[in-house]
Design a protein around this motif. Structure first.
Motif, PDB file in Angstrom:
ATOM      1  N   GLU A  17      10.972   3.810  -4.462  1.00 11.54           N
ATOM      2  CA  GLU A  17       9.933   3.132  -3.681  1.00 11.54           C
ATOM      3  C   GLU A  17       9.224   2.130  -4.591  1.00 11.54           C
ATOM      4  OE1 GLU A  17       8.031   1.618  -0.874  1.00 11.54           O
ATOM      5  OE2 GLU A  17       9.232   3.348  -0.289  1.00 11.54           O
ATOM      6  N   THR A  18       9.689   0.879  -4.581  1.00  9.52           N
ATOM      7  CA  THR A  18       9.161  -0.113  -5.506  1.00  9.52           C
ATOM      8  C   THR A  18       7.715  -0.506  -5.226  1.00  9.52           C
ATOM      9  OG1 THR A  18      10.097  -1.897  -4.166  1.00  9.52           O
ATOM     10  CG2 THR A  18      11.433  -1.065  -5.987  1.00  9.52           C
ATOM     11  N   LYS A  19       7.237  -0.220  -4.047  1.00  7.42           N
ATOM     12  CA  LYS A  19       5.839  -0.535  -3.737  1.00  7.42           C
ATOM     13  C   LYS A  19       4.893   0.308  -4.584  1.00  7.42           C
ATOM     14  CE  LYS A  19       6.731  -1.903   1.021  1.00  7.42           C
ATOM     15  NZ  LYS A  19       6.492  -1.615   2.422  1.00  7.42           N
ATOM     16  N   GLN A  20       5.375   1.427  -5.083  1.00  6.15           N
ATOM     17  CA  GLN A  20       4.553   2.332  -5.875  1.00  6.15           C
ATOM     18  C   GLN A  20       4.810   2.200  -7.375  1.00  6.15           C
ATOM     19  OE1 GLN A  20       2.154   4.223  -4.560  1.00  6.15           O
ATOM     20  NE2 GLN A  20       2.666   3.328  -2.580  1.00  6.15           N
TER      21      GLN A  20
END
Length: 89
Positions: A17-20
């Motif tokens: 999860e690259t948003k995190q």
């Protein structure tokens, strides 16, 4: 180098999860620093010269902190692997 030891931390992993990414990296670094502070490890410049030799007690604290860091890394790795397995299904 303080006493006869210096340590370099290198932690890597996969985060699906690259948003995190930034938050996860910050949390991991914060955890490493927290464990070091609990063990009484002080982060200083490589040019710092400590006049006192590292005591046996301090060395024991450092070794214990390293073990705690290794455990946190293992937990982090397990979480990443579990997340990868969920993504595969």
């Amino acid at each position: 180098m303080i006493g006869v030891r210096s340590y370099e931390n290198k932690i890597s992993g996969f985060l699906s999860e690259t948003k995190q990414l930034l938050a996860s990296r910050s949390n991991l670094k914060r955890s490493v620093l927290d464990v070091q502070h609990l063990a009484g490890i002080e982060i200083v410049s490589p040019n710092f010269m400590n006049k006192d030799a590292t005591s046996i007690e301090t060395r024991a604290k450092i070794e214990a902190a390293i073990e705690q860091i290794k455990k946190k890394i293992q937990k982090f790795d397990q979480l990443l692997n579990a997340d990868n397995e969920i993504k595969k299904t």
